[in-house]
Motif scaffolding. Sequence first.
Motif, mmCIF file in Angstrom:
data_model
loop_
_atom_site.group_PDB
_atom_site.id
_atom_site.type_symbol
_atom_site.label_atom_id
_atom_site.label_comp_id
_atom_site.label_asym_id
_atom_site.label_seq_id
_atom_site.Cartn_x
_atom_site.Cartn_y
_atom_site.Cartn_z
ATOM 1 N N PRO A 20 70.999 28.453 36.571
ATOM 2 C CA PRO A 20 69.952 29.477 36.385
ATOM 3 C C PRO A 20 69.886 30.030 34.962
ATOM 4 C CG PRO A 20 71.048 29.825 38.471
ATOM 5 C CD PRO A 20 71.817 28.751 37.754
ATOM 6 N N ASP A 21 71.011 30.047 34.257
ATOM 7 C CA ASP A 21 70.998 30.554 32.879
ATOM 8 C C ASP A 21 70.542 29.512 31.861
ATOM 9 O OD1 ASP A 21 73.155 28.815 32.647
ATOM 10 O OD2 ASP A 21 74.610 30.372 32.135
ATOM 11 N N GLY A 22 70.147 28.316 32.337
ATOM 12 C CA GLY A 22 69.655 27.258 31.457
ATOM 13 C C GLY A 22 70.728 26.289 30.999
ATOM 14 N N ALA A 23 71.982 26.565 31.283
ATOM 15 C CA ALA A 23 73.072 25.670 30.882
ATOM 16 C C ALA A 23 73.026 24.382 31.698
ATOM 17 C CB ALA A 23 74.420 26.362 31.070
ATOM 18 N N LEU A 24 73.250 23.268 31.033
ATOM 19 C CA LEU A 24 73.357 21.985 31.727
ATOM 20 C C LEU A 24 74.811 21.794 32.136
ATOM 21 C CD1 LEU A 24 71.036 19.746 29.530
ATOM 22 C CD2 LEU A 24 70.475 21.197 31.490
ATOM 23 N N VAL A 25 75.032 21.524 33.428
ATOM 24 C CA VAL A 25 76.394 21.504 33.956
ATOM 25 C C VAL A 25 76.811 20.154 34.547
ATOM 26 C CG1 VAL A 25 76.454 24.003 34.314
ATOM 27 C CG2 VAL A 25 75.650 22.516 36.160
ATOM 28 N N ALA A 26 75.910 19.194 34.636
ATOM 29 C CA ALA A 26 76.275 17.874 35.157
ATOM 30 C C ALA A 26 75.170 16.875 34.850
ATOM 31 C CB ALA A 26 76.523 17.928 36.661
ATOM 32 N N THR A 27 75.554 15.589 34.848
ATOM 33 C CA THR A 27 74.584 14.505 34.665
ATOM 34 C C THR A 27 74.959 13.339 35.574
ATOM 35 O OG1 THR A 27 75.835 13.396 32.893
ATOM 36 C CG2 THR A 27 74.233 15.075 32.216
ATOM 37 N N ALA A 28 73.974 12.548 35.916
ATOM 38 C CA ALA A 28 74.176 11.266 36.596
ATOM 39 C C ALA A 28 72.863 10.509 36.540
ATOM 40 C CB ALA A 28 74.609 11.446 38.049
ATOM 41 N N GLY A 29 72.947 9.208 36.486
ATOM 42 C CA GLY A 29 71.734 8.401 36.461
ATOM 43 C C GLY A 29 72.007 7.015 37.017
ATOM 44 N N TRP A 30 71.031 6.143 36.824
ATOM 45 C CA TRP A 30 71.160 4.778 37.320
ATOM 46 C C TRP A 30 70.280 3.865 36.489
ATOM 47 C CZ3 TRP A 30 66.911 2.063 39.045
ATOM 48 C CH2 TRP A 30 65.752 2.824 39.275
#
Length: 164
Positions: free
Chosen positions: A67-77
């Motif tokens: 909610p504060d705009g921070a990016l906290v994780a990623t995943a893709g394919w």
Amino acid sequence: MSGETLLLRPICEADLDAVRKLQADSFAALAGDTHSPAQIAAHVALIMAPDYVGELLSNNILVAEAPDGALVATAGWCRVPDDPAAARLRKVFVAPDRAGQGLGRRMCEAAEDAARAAGFRRFRVRANANAEIFYAKLGYRPVERGEMPTAAGVALPTVIMVKG
């Protein structure tokens, strides 16, 4: 994270610096039990290399935004060139202060769901050695061990794992 609603959305160019910092911080903090300091430094250098941006933008990466705009994780394919029915899970990273809270699982499931929506039914991942147990808990099984070379000349131990 309890009670917090995270927005899962596709990566955009404005995210690139924050994503690279998140991924570098994640690996540096969470891989130390399995990887040497030289291996961690080499992997962080891969993440910070200029051509890494292209990988981020071409691998259907999702980011988890707090909610504060921070990016906290990623995943893709991405597609697996030699196996048209399989998708390869890519760039799964969780902020160190979010590890162990189910976010990695949630990100992998979201990436798998997106790949399924694109027609894929099988999955593979080239896991860093520190993540093998994590992927095994998600139903992946090891099929091949190897090493990923780096520009620094340091090899990173990896394991190819499959699911489905």
